[in-house]
Design a protein around this motif. Structure first.
Motif, PDB file in Angstrom:
ATOM      1  N   SER A  13      -0.466  25.261  44.763  1.00 27.44           N
ATOM      2  CA  SER A  13      -1.033  25.849  43.771  1.00 27.44           C
ATOM      3  C   SER A  13      -0.824  25.268  42.466  1.00 27.44           C
ATOM      4  CB  SER A  13      -0.550  27.476  43.744  1.00 27.44           C
ATOM      5  OG  SER A  13       0.795  27.448  43.244  1.00 27.44           O
ATOM      6  N   LEU A  14      -1.620  25.888  41.478  1.00 27.38           N
ATOM      7  CA  LEU A  14      -1.458  25.266  40.068  1.00 27.38           C
ATOM      8  C   LEU A  14      -1.250  26.736  39.086  1.00 27.38           C
ATOM      9  CD1 LEU A  14      -4.605  22.842  40.033  1.00 27.38           C
ATOM     10  CD2 LEU A  14      -1.883  22.278  39.649  1.00 27.38           C
ATOM     11  N   PRO A  15       0.043  27.206  39.202  1.00 25.29           N
ATOM     12  CA  PRO A  15       0.161  28.307  38.378  1.00 25.29           C
ATOM     13  C   PRO A  15      -0.029  28.090  36.761  1.00 25.29           C
ATOM     14  CG  PRO A  15       2.036  27.686  39.518  1.00 25.29           C
ATOM     15  CD  PRO A  15       1.343  26.698  39.691  1.00 25.29           C
ATOM     16  N   GLU A  16      -0.708  29.327  36.328  1.00 23.43           N
ATOM     17  CA  GLU A  16      -1.032  29.319  34.767  1.00 23.43           C
ATOM     18  C   GLU A  16      -0.268  29.947  33.689  1.00 23.43           C
ATOM     19  OE1 GLU A  16      -5.158  30.600  34.740  1.00 23.43           O
ATOM     20  OE2 GLU A  16      -5.811  29.050  35.979  1.00 23.43           O
ATOM     21  N   VAL A  17      -0.361  29.352  32.491  1.00 25.63           N
ATOM     22  CA  VAL A  17       0.509  30.401  31.486  1.00 25.63           C
ATOM     23  C   VAL A  17      -0.816  30.290  30.729  1.00 25.63           C
ATOM     24  CG1 VAL A  17       2.329  30.285  29.781  1.00 25.63           C
ATOM     25  CG2 VAL A  17       2.735  29.402  32.253  1.00 25.63           C
ATOM     26  N   GLN A  18      -0.820  31.618  30.057  1.00 26.29           N
ATOM     27  CA  GLN A  18      -2.076  31.744  28.966  1.00 26.29           C
ATOM     28  C   GLN A  18      -1.307  31.904  27.683  1.00 26.29           C
ATOM     29  OE1 GLN A  18      -3.784  35.283  30.884  1.00 26.29           O
ATOM     30  NE2 GLN A  18      -4.860  33.786  32.233  1.00 26.29           N
ATOM     31  N   VAL A  19      -2.037  31.312  26.536  1.00 23.08           N
ATOM     32  CA  VAL A  19      -1.496  31.753  25.359  1.00 23.08           C
ATOM     33  C   VAL A  19      -2.812  32.000  24.504  1.00 23.08           C
ATOM     34  CG1 VAL A  19      -0.580  30.642  23.571  1.00 23.08           C
ATOM     35  CG2 VAL A  19       0.188  29.953  25.515  1.00 23.08           C
ATOM     36  N   SER A  20      -2.754  33.365  24.160  1.00 21.66           N
ATOM     37  CA  SER A  20      -4.287  33.914  23.576  1.00 21.66           C
ATOM     38  C   SER A  20      -3.966  34.004  22.065  1.00 21.66           C
ATOM     39  CB  SER A  20      -4.638  35.061  24.097  1.00 21.66           C
ATOM     40  OG  SER A  20      -3.743  36.194  23.983  1.00 21.66           O
ATOM     41  N   PHE A  21      -5.067  33.937  21.219  1.00 19.36           N
ATOM     42  CA  PHE A  21      -4.780  34.175  19.701  1.00 19.36           C
ATOM     43  C   PHE A  21      -5.872  35.002  19.238  1.00 19.36           C
ATOM     44  CE2 PHE A  21      -3.215  29.891  20.817  1.00 19.36           C
ATOM     45  CZ  PHE A  21      -2.035  29.630  20.045  1.00 19.36           C
ATOM     46  N   SER A  22      -5.463  36.167  18.328  1.00 19.19           N
ATOM     47  CA  SER A  22      -6.618  36.919  17.976  1.00 19.19           C
ATOM     48  C   SER A  22      -7.544  36.671  16.931  1.00 19.19           C
ATOM     49  CB  SER A  22      -5.488  38.108  17.168  1.00 19.19           C
ATOM     50  OG  SER A  22      -4.848  37.425  15.999  1.00 19.19           O
ATOM     51  N   VAL A  23      -7.467  35.232  16.434  1.00 21.35           N
ATOM     52  CA  VAL A  23      -8.164  34.443  15.582  1.00 21.35           C
ATOM     53  C   VAL A  23      -8.650  33.117  16.128  1.00 21.35           C
ATOM     54  CG1 VAL A  23      -8.368  33.758  13.208  1.00 21.35           C
ATOM     55  CG2 VAL A  23      -6.875  35.746  13.549  1.00 21.35           C
ATOM     56  N   LEU A 103      -5.532  29.151  24.865  1.00 15.85           N
ATOM     57  CA  LEU A 103      -5.150  27.842  25.674  1.00 15.85           C
ATOM     58  C   LEU A 103      -4.671  28.446  26.877  1.00 15.85           C
ATOM     59  CD1 LEU A 103      -3.216  25.631  22.906  1.00 15.85           C
ATOM     60  CD2 LEU A 103      -5.655  25.716  23.707  1.00 15.85           C
ATOM     61  N   ASP A 104      -5.108  27.777  28.208  1.00 13.00           N
ATOM     62  CA  ASP A 104      -4.225  28.153  29.410  1.00 13.00           C
ATOM     63  C   ASP A 104      -3.879  26.917  29.976  1.00 13.00           C
ATOM     64  OD1 ASP A 104      -5.428  30.681  29.157  1.00 13.00           O
ATOM     65  OD2 ASP A 104      -6.597  30.850  30.900  1.00 13.00           O
ATOM     66  N   PHE A 105      -2.549  26.863  30.234  1.00 10.38           N
ATOM     67  CA  PHE A 105      -1.857  25.730  30.744  1.00 10.38           C
ATOM     68  C   PHE A 105      -1.785  25.888  32.206  1.00 10.38           C
ATOM     69  CE2 PHE A 105      -0.110  26.315  26.693  1.00 10.38           C
ATOM     70  CZ  PHE A 105      -0.489  25.042  25.961  1.00 10.38           C
ATOM     71  N   ASP A 106      -1.960  24.841  33.110  1.00  5.67           N
ATOM     72  CA  ASP A 106      -1.705  24.895  34.481  1.00  5.67           C
ATOM     73  C   ASP A 106      -0.875  23.728  34.635  1.00  5.67           C
ATOM     74  OD1 ASP A 106      -3.606  22.488  35.703  1.00  5.67           O
ATOM     75  OD2 ASP A 106      -5.127  23.959  34.274  1.00  5.67           O
ATOM     76  N   TYR A 107      -0.143  23.853  35.816  1.00  7.58           N
ATOM     77  CA  TYR A 107       0.917  23.075  36.039  1.00  7.58           C
ATOM     78  C   TYR A 107       1.204  22.707  37.552  1.00  7.58           C
ATOM     79  CZ  TYR A 107       4.398  26.716  36.480  1.00  7.58           C
ATOM     80  OH  TYR A 107       4.787  28.025  36.920  1.00  7.58           O
ATOM     81  N   ARG A 108       1.519  21.653  37.991  1.00  4.74           N
ATOM     82  CA  ARG A 108       1.951  21.103  39.375  1.00  4.74           C
ATOM     83  C   ARG A 108       3.313  21.544  39.572  1.00  4.74           C
ATOM     84  NH1 ARG A 108      -0.756  21.525  43.571  1.00  4.74           N
ATOM     85  NH2 ARG A 108      -2.346  20.213  42.616  1.00  4.74           N
ATOM     86  N   MET A 109       3.438  22.374  40.490  1.00  2.00           N
ATOM     87  CA  MET A 109       5.098  22.587  40.687  1.00  2.00           C
ATOM     88  C   MET A 109       5.730  21.582  41.378  1.00  2.00           C
ATOM     89  SD  MET A 109       4.399  26.582  41.906  1.00  2.00           S
ATOM     90  CE  MET A 109       6.097  27.098  42.577  1.00  2.00           C
ATOM     91  N   GLY A 110       7.089  21.377  41.188  1.00  2.00           N
ATOM     92  CA  GLY A 110       7.692  20.253  42.236  1.00  2.00           C
ATOM     93  C   GLY A 110       8.972  19.817  41.284  1.00  2.00           C
ATOM     94  N   ALA A 111       9.345  18.692  41.922  1.00  2.00           N
ATOM     95  CA  ALA A 111      10.760  18.153  41.730  1.00  2.00           C
ATOM     96  C   ALA A 111      10.687  17.676  40.264  1.00  2.00           C
ATOM     97  CB  ALA A 111      11.025  16.889  42.388  1.00  2.00           C
TER      98      ALA A 111
END
Length: 155
Positions: A13-23, A103-111
Motif C-alpha cells: 500500500s501507499l499510506p497517506e499523510v495529509q497536511v491541509s491549510f486554511s489559506v 499537500l498529501d504525502f504518500d510513501y512506500r513502506m519498507g526497510a
C-alpha cells in the motif's frame, strides 16, 4: 511512541499523510519548504501540469508550480520527491499530491524507514504545521492517527 509498524513492513500500500491549510496561498510556501529541505523531483518523465485556462499540459518545472494550483489556474498534480530531510536524516522518497488546500504525502513502506527516517519525517511535518498546516492521517484509522499525532506533538 514507536511508529515503526506504520512504516517498516511493505504491504504494497501507499499510506497517506495529509497536511491541509486554511489559506490556499500557504500551499506554495509549504511546497517550496520541501525544496528548501533538499527535495528533488524523481517523477518518471518529470511530471506534468494541466493548465485550466489554456487547456494544455505543460511539464512540471518545480516548486513554483504549486502557486498555479493555489490560484486555481492549474489542476492538482502529483510528483515524487527524493532527498527531503526534516532533520539531518534524509526521508525515503515521498509522493506529494499538491492541491488547492494542501499537500498529501504518500510513501512506500519498507526497510528504508528506520527510527531516524521516521523522526525526520515527523520533524518535517512539524515544520509544515509551523507554516500553518494541519496534519491528519485518516488512512491509519482512529487509533493510528492518535498515535501519529501524539508522536508529532513530541517531535
Amino acid at each position: 511512541m514507536d511508529l515503526s509498524e506504520y512504516f517498516v513492513t511493505d504491504d504494497g500500500s501507499l499510506p497517506e499523510v495529509q497536511v491541509s491549510f486554511s489559506v490556499p496561498s500557504l500551499v506554495p510556501v509549504a511546497f517550496k519548504h520541501l525544496y528548501d529541505r533538499g527535495a528533488r523531483n524523481v517523477t518518471a518523465n518529470g511530471g506534468d501540469l494541466w493548465i485550466k485556462t489554456s487547456k494544455i499540459e505543460k511539464p512540471f518545472l518545480g516548486h513554483e508550480d504549486a502557486a498555479l494550483v493555489a490560484s486555481g489556474d492549474a489542476e492538482a498534480f502529483h510528483v515524487v520527491l527524493a532527498g527531503i530531510a526534516g532533520s539531518s536524516t534524509p526521508i525515503p522518497d515521498l509522493g506529494v499530491f499538491v492541491y488547492k488546500d494542501g499537500l498529501d504525502f504518500d510513501y512506500r513502506m519498507g526497510a528504508a524507514w528506520g527510527k531516524s527516517e521516521i523522526q525526520s519525517f515527523l520533524t518535517l511535518l512539524g515544520q509544515l504545521c509551523e507554516l500553518g498546516g494541519q496534519v491528519s492521517v485518516p488512512w491509519w484509522g482512529a487509533d493510528g492517527e492518535q498515535d501519529f499525532l501524539d508522536a508529532l506533538s513530541r517531535a
